[in-house]
Design a protein around this motif. Structure first.
Motif, PDB file in Angstrom:
ATOM      1  N   ALA A 228       0.824  -1.214  -0.078  1.00 52.14           N
ATOM      2  CA  ALA A 228      -0.005   0.096   0.012  1.00 52.14           C
ATOM      3  C   ALA A 228       0.930   1.163   0.101  1.00 52.14           C
ATOM      4  O   ALA A 228       0.417   2.261  -0.340  1.00 52.14           O
ATOM      5  CB  ALA A 228      -0.991  -0.010   1.114  1.00 52.14           C
ATOM      6  N   GLY A 229       2.242   1.205   0.436  1.00 56.46           N
ATOM      7  CA  GLY A 229       2.975   2.599   0.627  1.00 56.46           C
ATOM      8  C   GLY A 229       4.162   2.223  -0.663  1.00 56.46           C
ATOM      9  O   GLY A 229       4.804   3.317  -0.275  1.00 56.46           O
ATOM     10  N   ALA A 230       3.798   1.397  -1.347  1.00 59.69           N
ATOM     11  CA  ALA A 230       5.138   1.404  -2.372  1.00 59.69           C
ATOM     12  C   ALA A 230       4.887   2.581  -3.295  1.00 59.69           C
ATOM     13  O   ALA A 230       3.872   2.876  -3.725  1.00 59.69           O
ATOM     14  CB  ALA A 230       4.775   0.145  -3.237  1.00 59.69           C
ATOM     15  N   GLY A 231       6.033   2.999  -3.791  1.00 61.20           N
ATOM     16  CA  GLY A 231       6.027   4.165  -4.732  1.00 61.20           C
ATOM     17  C   GLY A 231       6.334   3.575  -6.253  1.00 61.20           C
ATOM     18  O   GLY A 231       5.937   2.555  -6.593  1.00 61.20           O
ATOM     19  N   ALA A 232       7.181   4.478  -6.899  1.00 61.74           N
ATOM     20  CA  ALA A 232       6.954   4.191  -8.301  1.00 61.74           C
ATOM     21  C   ALA A 232       8.101   3.060  -8.810  1.00 61.74           C
ATOM     22  O   ALA A 232       7.811   2.284  -9.404  1.00 61.74           O
ATOM     23  CB  ALA A 232       7.493   5.342  -9.124  1.00 61.74           C
ATOM     24  N   ASP A 233       9.093   3.032  -7.627  1.00 56.43           N
ATOM     25  CA  ASP A 233      10.052   2.036  -7.773  1.00 56.43           C
ATOM     26  C   ASP A 233       9.683   0.629  -6.987  1.00 56.43           C
ATOM     27  O   ASP A 233      10.426  -0.280  -6.635  1.00 56.43           O
ATOM     28  CB  ASP A 233      11.622   2.395  -7.295  1.00 56.43           C
ATOM     29  CG  ASP A 233      11.305   3.215  -5.841  1.00 56.43           C
ATOM     30  OD1 ASP A 233      10.218   3.406  -5.400  1.00 56.43           O
ATOM     31  OD2 ASP A 233      12.450   3.516  -5.467  1.00 56.43           O
ATOM     32  N   GLY A 234       8.231   0.493  -6.508  1.00 58.74           N
ATOM     33  CA  GLY A 234       7.875  -0.439  -5.710  1.00 58.74           C
ATOM     34  C   GLY A 234       8.466  -0.405  -4.247  1.00 58.74           C
ATOM     35  O   GLY A 234       8.654   0.511  -3.779  1.00 58.74           O
ATOM     36  N   VAL A 235       8.532  -1.608  -3.736  1.00 58.14           N
ATOM     37  CA  VAL A 235       8.858  -1.873  -2.317  1.00 58.14           C
ATOM     38  C   VAL A 235      10.326  -1.941  -2.309  1.00 58.14           C
ATOM     39  O   VAL A 235      10.809  -2.875  -2.903  1.00 58.14           O
ATOM     40  CB  VAL A 235       7.979  -3.065  -1.511  1.00 58.14           C
ATOM     41  CG1 VAL A 235       8.310  -3.067  -0.125  1.00 58.14           C
ATOM     42  CG2 VAL A 235       6.467  -3.006  -1.774  1.00 58.14           C
ATOM     43  N   THR A 236      11.045  -1.058  -1.589  1.00 57.81           N
ATOM     44  CA  THR A 236      12.495  -1.045  -1.563  1.00 57.81           C
ATOM     45  C   THR A 236      12.928  -1.585  -0.085  1.00 57.81           C
ATOM     46  O   THR A 236      12.155  -1.639   0.794  1.00 57.81           O
ATOM     47  CB  THR A 236      13.024   0.291  -1.813  1.00 57.81           C
ATOM     48  OG1 THR A 236      12.438   1.245  -0.631  1.00 57.81           O
ATOM     49  CG2 THR A 236      12.800   0.911  -3.008  1.00 57.81           C
ATOM     50  N   TYR A 237      14.023  -1.916   0.154  1.00 55.43           N
ATOM     51  CA  TYR A 237      14.700  -2.681   1.110  1.00 55.43           C
ATOM     52  C   TYR A 237      14.757  -1.334   2.333  1.00 55.43           C
ATOM     53  O   TYR A 237      14.410  -1.734   3.335  1.00 55.43           O
ATOM     54  CB  TYR A 237      16.040  -3.047   1.061  1.00 55.43           C
ATOM     55  CG  TYR A 237      16.626  -3.568   2.366  1.00 55.43           C
ATOM     56  CD1 TYR A 237      16.399  -4.953   2.703  1.00 55.43           C
ATOM     57  CD2 TYR A 237      17.657  -2.738   2.902  1.00 55.43           C
ATOM     58  CE1 TYR A 237      16.932  -5.326   3.966  1.00 55.43           C
ATOM     59  CE2 TYR A 237      18.281  -3.271   4.133  1.00 55.43           C
ATOM     60  CZ  TYR A 237      17.880  -4.692   4.453  1.00 55.43           C
ATOM     61  OH  TYR A 237      18.505  -5.089   5.671  1.00 55.43           O
ATOM     62  N   GLU A 238      15.000  -0.279   2.038  1.00 58.28           N
ATOM     63  CA  GLU A 238      15.312   1.090   3.086  1.00 58.28           C
ATOM     64  C   GLU A 238      13.840   1.342   3.378  1.00 58.28           C
ATOM     65  O   GLU A 238      13.534   1.568   4.686  1.00 58.28           O
ATOM     66  CB  GLU A 238      15.725   2.176   2.523  1.00 58.28           C
ATOM     67  CG  GLU A 238      17.223   2.196   1.963  1.00 58.28           C
ATOM     68  CD  GLU A 238      17.629   1.161   0.794  1.00 58.28           C
ATOM     69  OE1 GLU A 238      16.473   0.905   0.136  1.00 58.28           O
ATOM     70  OE2 GLU A 238      18.643   0.804   0.456  1.00 58.28           O
ATOM     71  N   MET A 239      12.761   1.295   2.502  1.00 55.87           N
ATOM     72  CA  MET A 239      11.433   1.362   3.075  1.00 55.87           C
ATOM     73  C   MET A 239      10.888   0.413   4.033  1.00 55.87           C
ATOM     74  O   MET A 239      10.219   0.751   5.081  1.00 55.87           O
ATOM     75  CB  MET A 239      10.283   1.605   1.719  1.00 55.87           C
ATOM     76  CG  MET A 239       9.063   1.419   2.206  1.00 55.87           C
ATOM     77  SD  MET A 239       8.125   1.262   0.763  1.00 55.87           S
ATOM     78  CE  MET A 239       6.444   1.193   1.436  1.00 55.87           C
ATOM     79  N   ALA A 240      11.160  -0.830   3.757  1.00 53.45           N
ATOM     80  CA  ALA A 240      10.822  -1.899   4.593  1.00 53.45           C
ATOM     81  C   ALA A 240      11.467  -1.852   5.980  1.00 53.45           C
ATOM     82  O   ALA A 240      10.933  -2.129   7.035  1.00 53.45           O
ATOM     83  CB  ALA A 240      11.029  -3.166   3.722  1.00 53.45           C
ATOM     84  N   THR A 241      12.577  -1.474   5.888  1.00 56.07           N
ATOM     85  CA  THR A 241      13.306  -1.574   7.315  1.00 56.07           C
ATOM     86  C   THR A 241      12.790  -0.409   8.028  1.00 56.07           C
ATOM     87  O   THR A 241      12.853  -0.593   9.288  1.00 56.07           O
ATOM     88  CB  THR A 241      14.661  -1.501   6.916  1.00 56.07           C
ATOM     89  OG1 THR A 241      15.209  -0.229   6.245  1.00 56.07           O
ATOM     90  CG2 THR A 241      15.410  -2.770   6.401  1.00 56.07           C
ATOM     91  N   ALA A 242      12.647   0.623   7.357  1.00 58.04           N
ATOM     92  CA  ALA A 242      12.270   1.971   8.348  1.00 58.04           C
ATOM     93  C   ALA A 242      10.790   1.587   8.919  1.00 58.04           C
ATOM     94  O   ALA A 242      10.448   2.144   9.864  1.00 58.04           O
ATOM     95  CB  ALA A 242      12.250   3.192   7.278  1.00 58.04           C
ATOM     96  N   LEU A 243       9.794   0.945   7.826  1.00 59.14           N
ATOM     97  CA  LEU A 243       8.530   0.663   8.366  1.00 59.14           C
ATOM     98  C   LEU A 243       8.475  -0.169   9.281  1.00 59.14           C
ATOM     99  O   LEU A 243       7.434  -0.181  10.139  1.00 59.14           O
ATOM    100  CB  LEU A 243       7.655   0.495   7.103  1.00 59.14           C
ATOM    101  CG  LEU A 243       6.329   0.561   7.091  1.00 59.14           C
ATOM    102  CD1 LEU A 243       5.690   1.712   7.943  1.00 59.14           C
ATOM    103  CD2 LEU A 243       5.506   0.181   5.892  1.00 59.14           C
TER     104      LEU A 243
END
Length: 685
Positions: A228-243
Motif C-alpha cells: 500500500a505504501g509502495a512508490g514508483a520503484d515498488g517496495v524497497t529495502y530501505e522502506m521496509a526496514t524503516a517501516l
C-alpha cells in the motif's frame, strides 16, 4: 475486490491451496475420499495458520453437490455461498466463542442443532476460539457433541487446545496446525506480489517473513501494508526496514566487521549511529543476535543457504560468508552468548545505550575473561593471524617482526670481539674474555663462579604481551647477538624453533639442574646452543672431553627430558666441538677473584690422602703454570667419561666421592661453597 485486505483476497478455497499444512490437509482429503468423516473435529495451532480457513473448506467439501469430495466443484449453490467472497450459507454457522461461550449460548445452539439443514447435506457449526467456552458451556454441549444427529457436524478451532475440556476433546478428531516454514511462506509471498504487479526488492521478503513469524495471515497483513505504501520503484529495502523497524543490514555488517577486526572505535561508532538514528537498542540487539546465529550456522555448514537453514539474498550471503571466515566458530559462539545475555539484561534497563555499549565491550575484550569461551576465542584469533587488541596490539605485532629481522643478518658476524654478551648458556665473562693469552697469569680458569650471571639470558624475552595480544611471528632480537658471535651459525639458527629454544634455554638449564646437577654444570660451563630445527638440537662444546663426557655420561637423556618439559616435543641432540664459542672464551677468561685459602683443600685429596690441607699450598703453586699449554686430547685411559674440564693434567686421581648425580656435586661444593678453582678431575672405570 481492491478494498479487501490481502489475506482475504487470497484466502484458499481448496485444500490444495493451503500451504505448509500438508500433514493436516492430506489426511482430511483421504478421509473425504473414503467417506469416513467424523461428526466432530478439533483444529488447533498458532494464529493465522489456516484453522478457520480449513474448517470452511471442509464445510464446502461436505456440502458440495458432488461430495463429500476433497475437491469442491465451485459451481453448485453450496460452493458459491461458501466461496472466498460468497454471501455465506444458512446451513454453515460460524460462532465466536469469545462472545458466545456461556451456558445460555450453548443451550440455544443445542436446541437449534436438532433442526435439519435448509438446503445442504449437513448442518455444520464452526466454533472459533473454542477455548473461550466456559466449562459450563462445554458441559451443556457435551451431550449433543457426543451423540449428534446424522445431519450435524462440529468443527472446533482454537489456539489453546489444552483449555478444551477432556470430555469434548476425546470425542473429536484432533488435527494440530503448525507455523508455515519460512521458505514456503517466502515463495508464496513472491507469487502474491507477482499477481499484484508491484515490484518488490528481493531482500524485503525475508523481512516480511520474519515479521510474520510463520503466520500466513500476519505475513500477508505486513505485505499488504508495504504494497500500500509502495512508490514508483515498488517496495524497497530501505522502506521496509524503516517501516518495520528492523535494523539496516549495513549497521549489522559494520558492527560484525568491527568485532572481527577488534576495532572498538568502529563498534562504538555503530552504537552511536543506532542511538542517534532513533533505532530501538533492543531491536538492534535482537537483529544482531539473529545475524550471529546465521553466521554461526554458516560457519558450521558452508552450504546452509542451499539447505534452507538460513534465508538471505545472494549478495548478503557472500558478505556473511566473509564475516563467518573472519570470525571463528568459537568467537561467534561466545559473541552470541554475550549478546543473548545482554538482551535479557536489557529488559527494563534504565539506560539501553549503556547496556548496548557493555555488550560490545564484552565481545571485543575476550582477554578480560578467564573462562573457556574467552580462551577459545583468543585461540581462534591466534590461528587466523588476527591481533586480539583493537588498535594498540596490531601495530605492536606489526612492529615486532620488523625489529626482529634487523639484527639477524648483521655484518659483524665476522668480528668475534663484539659478541662477549653472547654466551647464552651461562658463560657471561667480562669484555676482555676474547683474549686467550692471559691464561698464564690466571692460576686456574674459573668456570664455576661465572654461572652466577646465568639468569642474564632470561632477560631477552621483551615480548610485551598485552592482555588480548598473542605473539605471532614477532621474536625478540636478543638471540641475534649470540648468532653474530659465530659466522656459520646464522644460516642454521634462522628458524623460529631456534629462537624459541634460545629464549627458553635458561629455563631448560634450571630444569636440568633440578634433575641432575652434574649435567647442569656440564651444560652451563661448556655447552652452547648452535641451532635447533625440526626437532634436532645442536650443541657446541668447548673441548672434546666435555663433549665425550656429555655423550657417555647419560646427560643426553636428562637434557632431552628437560626440553620436553620446558619447550615441548621430542628432541634429538647432536653435539659438536666448538672451541670458538662462548663457552671456550669463558674458560679462557681470568677469574675475577682468587681464593687461595680453600684451594689447597681441593689439591690435597688430588695428590695424597693427607687430610691436612695447609701443607699442600706449595703444590698449588707448582701446578699453576700447567694450564698454559692446555693440551686438548685427554689421556686415552680416561676417555670413557671425563667430566667438564678446563685444562688437562697427567696426575691421576680417584673420583671425588662428593660428586653425586642427585645431591650437591663435589665440583659445585668446591667452587660455590669454598671459593676454589678446580684444575682437573679424573674418573676411572
Amino acid at each position: 475486490m481492491s478494498s479487501l485486505a490481502l489475506y482475504r483476497r487470497y484466502r484458499p478455497e481448496t485444500f490444495a491451496e493451503v500451504i505448509g499444512q500438508e500433514h493436516v490437509t492430506d489426511p482430511l482429503q483421504q478421509a473425504l475420499r473414503n467417506n469416513r468423516v467424523n461428526h466432530a473435529y478439533l483444529f488447533s495451532g498458532p494464529r493465522g495458520c489456516g484453522k478457520t480457513t480449513s474448517a470452511r473448506i471442509l464445510a464446502r467439501c461436505l456440502n458440495c453437490e458432488k461430495g463429500p469430495t476433497p475437491s469442491p466443484c465451485g459451481e453448485c449453490r453450496s460452493c458459491v455461498d461458501l466461496a472466498r467472497n460468497g454471501p455465506g450459507s444458512i446451513d454453515v454457522i460460524e460462532i465466536d466463542a469469545a462472545s458466545h461461550g456461556g451456558v445460555d449460548d450453548a443451550r440455544e445452539l443445542r436446541e437449534k442443532a436438532f433442526f435439519g439443514p435448509a438446503a445442504s447435506r449437513y448442518k455444520i457449526y464452526i466454533i472459533d476460539e473454542a477455548h473461550m467456552v466456559t466449562p459450563a458451556g462445554f458441559n451443556a454441549l457435551l451431550k449433543v457433541v457426543e451423540e449428534p444427529p446424522e445431519h450435524l457436524k462440529f468443527i472446533f478451532a482454537t489456539t489453546e487446545p489444552e483449555k478444551v475440556i477432556g470430555t469434548i476433546r476425546s470425542r473429536t478428531h484432533h488435527y494440530p496446525f503448525r507455523l508455515v516454514p519460512p521458505g514456503t511462506l517466502r515463495d508464496y509471498l513472491g507469487e502474491v506480489c507477482e499477481r499484484e504487479a508491484i515490484p518488490v526488492d528481493g531482500a524485503v521478503l525475508p523481512l516480511v517473513v520474519r515479521a510474520g513469524a510463520g503466520s500466513v495471515r500476519d505475513s500477508m497483513s505486513v505485505m499488504d501494508q508495504l504494497l500500500a505504501g509502495a512508490g514508483a520503484d515498488g517496495v524497497t529495502y530501505e522502506m521496509a526496514t524503516a517501516l518495520l523497524g528492523y535494523t539496516d543490514g549495513a549497521l549489522l555488517d559494520s558492527v560484525v566487521d568491527a568485532f572481527a577486526a577488534g576495532d572498538g572505535a568502529a563498534a562504538f561508532g555503530v552504537v552511536d549511529r543506532v542511538i542517534e538514528g532513533g533505532h530501538d537498542p533492543r531491536r538492534f540487539v535482537t537483529d544482531l543476535l539473529e545475524r550471529l546465529r546465521d553466521l554461526l550456522i554458516l560457519a558450521a555448514v558452508p552450504d546452509a543457504a542451499d539447505k534452507g537453514l538460513i534465508d538471505v539474498p545472494v549478495d548478503v550471503l557472500e558478505r556473511m560468508r566473509a564475516q563467518a571466515g573472519a570470525l571463528g566458530p568459537a568467537e561467534l559462539s561466545r559473541a552470541a552468548d554475550l549478546v543473548n545475555t545482554g538482551l535479557t539484561e536489557m529488559r527494563g534497563a534504565t539506560s539501553p545505550r549503556l547496556q548496548l555499549e557493555l555488550i560490545c565491550a564484552r565481545v571485543l575484550l575476550p582477554a578480560a575473561y578467564g573462562d573457556e569461551a574467552a580462551l577459545l576465542s583468543r585461540l581462534d584469533r591466534l590461528e587466523r593471524g588476527i591481533a586480539a587488541g583493537p588498535g594498540v596490539n596490531a601495530p605492536a605485532a606489526a612492529a615486532a617482526p620488523a625489529a626482529a629481522p634487523a639484527p639477524v643478518p648483521p655484518p659483524v658476524a665476522a668480528s668475534p670481539p663484539s659478541p662477549p654478551p653472547a654466551p647464552q648458556a651461562s658463560q657471561a665473562p667480562p669484555p676482555q674474555a676474547p683474549a686467550p693469552t692471559p691464561a698464564p697469569q690466571a692460576p686456574p680458569p674459573a668456570q664455576a663462579p661465572p654461572p652466577a650471571p646465568a639468569p642474564q639470558p632470561a632477560a631477552p624475552p621483551p615480548t610485551t604481551r598485552q592482555p588480548g595480544a598473542w605473539p605471532m611471528g614477532a621474536r625478540p632480537a636478543a638471540p641475534a647477538r649470540a648468532e653474530a658471535a659465530r659466522a656459520p651459525a646464522p644460516a642454521a639458527t634462522s628458524g623460529p624453533d631456534s629462537s624459541v629454544v634460545r629464549h627458553a634455554w635458561p629455563q631448560v638449564l634450571d630444569t636440568v639442574k633440578g634433575k641432575r646437577r652434574f649435567t647442569w654444570i656440564l651444560l652451563s660451563q661448556n655447552a652452547q646452543v648452535i641451532g635447533a630445527d625440526g626437532g634436532v638440537l645442536r650443541l657446541g662444546f668447548a673441548t672434546p672431553g666435555a663433549r665425550d663426557s656429555f655423550a657417555n655420561g647419560g646427560s643426553e637423556d636428562v637434557l632431552r627430558a628437560a626440553l620436553a618439559e620446558t619447550v615441548g616435543g621430542q628432541w634429538r641432540i647432536e653435539t659438536i666441538v666448538d672451541p670458538g664459542g662462548g663457552a671456550a672464551q669463558a674458560m679462557a677468561a681470568p677469574p675475577p677473584r682468587m681464593a687461595p685459602a680453600p684451594a689447597p683443600a681441593r689439591q690435597a685429596p688430588a695428590s695424597a690422602p693427607a687430610p691436612t690441607p695447609a701443607p699442600q699450598a706449595p703444590a698449588r703453586q707448582a701446578t699453576a703454570p700447567e694450564p698454559a699449554p692446555e693440551p686438548a686430547p685427554p689421556p686415552a685411559p680416561r676417555a670413557p667419561a671425563p667430566p667438564p674440564v678446563a685444562v688437562e693434567d697427567d696426575m691421576p686421581e680417584e673420583d671425588d666421592p662428593d660428586l653425586d648425580d642427585t645431591a650437591l656435586s663435589g665440583h659445585e661444593l668446591i667452587v660455590r661453597e669454598l671459593g676454589a678453582t678446580v684444575i682437573e678431575e679424573f674418573h676411572h672405570e
